[in-house]
Scaffold this motif. Sequence first.
Motif: not given
Length: 449
Positions: A252-274
């Motif tokens: 469960x923590x590994x899935x949570x870590x994967x989700x957190x890293x996915x959100x961080x990556x998506x957030x960085x990409x969104x800020x850069x292309x906004x």
Amino acid sequence: MNDTPGWASPGSAPSDGRDPGASDPADRPTGPQPADQPDPNPQSPGTKWSNEQPPPAPWSAPAGPQNPAQPPPPPPPGPGWGGRPPAGPGGYGGRPPGPGGYGNHGGYGTPGWGSGWGGPPPAVKPGVIPLRPLGVGEMLDGAVSTMRTYWRTALGISLTVSIVFEIAAVLLQGLVLDDALDTSALGDTSSSLEEQTRAMGDVMRSSGLLLLISMLAVLTATALLAPVVSRAVLGKPVTLKEAWRDARPQIPRMLGLTLVLLLITAGVAAVCVLPGILVAASGSADGGAALISLGVFGATGLVLWLVVRYSLAAPALMLEKQGIRKSLSRSAKLVRGSWWRMFGIQLLAVIIANIISVIVVVPFALLGAALSDAGIGGLVDAGSDYGWTYLIVGGIGSVIGSMITLPIAAGVTVLLYIDQRIRREALDLDLARAAGVQGYGSPGTTSGG
């Protein structure tokens, strides 16, 4: 001047003072004096030096009768930097000398320096790596040795991960990307700059999403294979059931870590292309497309930096039984000051893994293209749509390639984590005790750090 022979030059007075009434040595007649003629300048009572002085040469006590014409022998050479220390009990390290050079416990009484200054001793190696800071070749060899020694467990885990994520990639590309993206402008020389820029943006977004799935697959495989690699380092056997038992509480923590890293990556990409999206929405399509492309490049650099910074979070989560936030902070701490080294080693592992994967995938890709409507000739056409046949056949090849390469990439990442902890936290001592190495880290033995 001192009165000790050897410091005072021959023929000089034993002190800096001069007896009152003593004549200048320059006034003394030179040459041999007759035996029956008294010396005109007899020595004063305070002078203790004889008239006959030794020659001005290195002064050593005579060992016996010597030939006056023979020059004095040179002094014996002292022990140099490369010579052996004096033999005998104790030596330099309080240990009797042995066949290893400076004694049975090399250096100045520590093991393995060999003859002279031959280098550090070999470290203890209970498993696939020696318990000391590792080189790049040792990490690659350790990852391959782990896969070769524990191939049933390693390939079973990597096969499962490969099937899950390859199905996700095939569905994403077949249901979403092929219909939403238009890359035909890249092969049309008459297309405008705006159309080519839009097509390039579509290619980069498509490639970015597929690359993100691949990165998540590597992260998941790293987390699940971390217990296997840790057992391999200790030289202990591990089965697929044991590996799953070790990893299951942290899933469960590994899935949570994967989700957190996915959100961080998506957030960085969104800020850069906004900014580009806002400019395009305001009516300037050309400027917006250019800013979006620039933002994609910037997002790629930031995501790469974050990926390396948090690349050790999965091993920390699985092996230290940490939470998500603690695992991220542990990875950032271990990577700090070694980002470029981490990046270079992991890039080399990815290149090697991709070469192996291409060798496996290309025949399946050619077969899938041959079975599709576009044929093999459509591989050079940017706008070709192969359909599900090509995606499924190519996906099978990708599963086989990932099954082989995921243990290598995951193994290098886990060994990087172990190497950083050996360098900074002396983890080799704990590993040696866990492996049952007797006396490791005690005085007279070599520490792995």
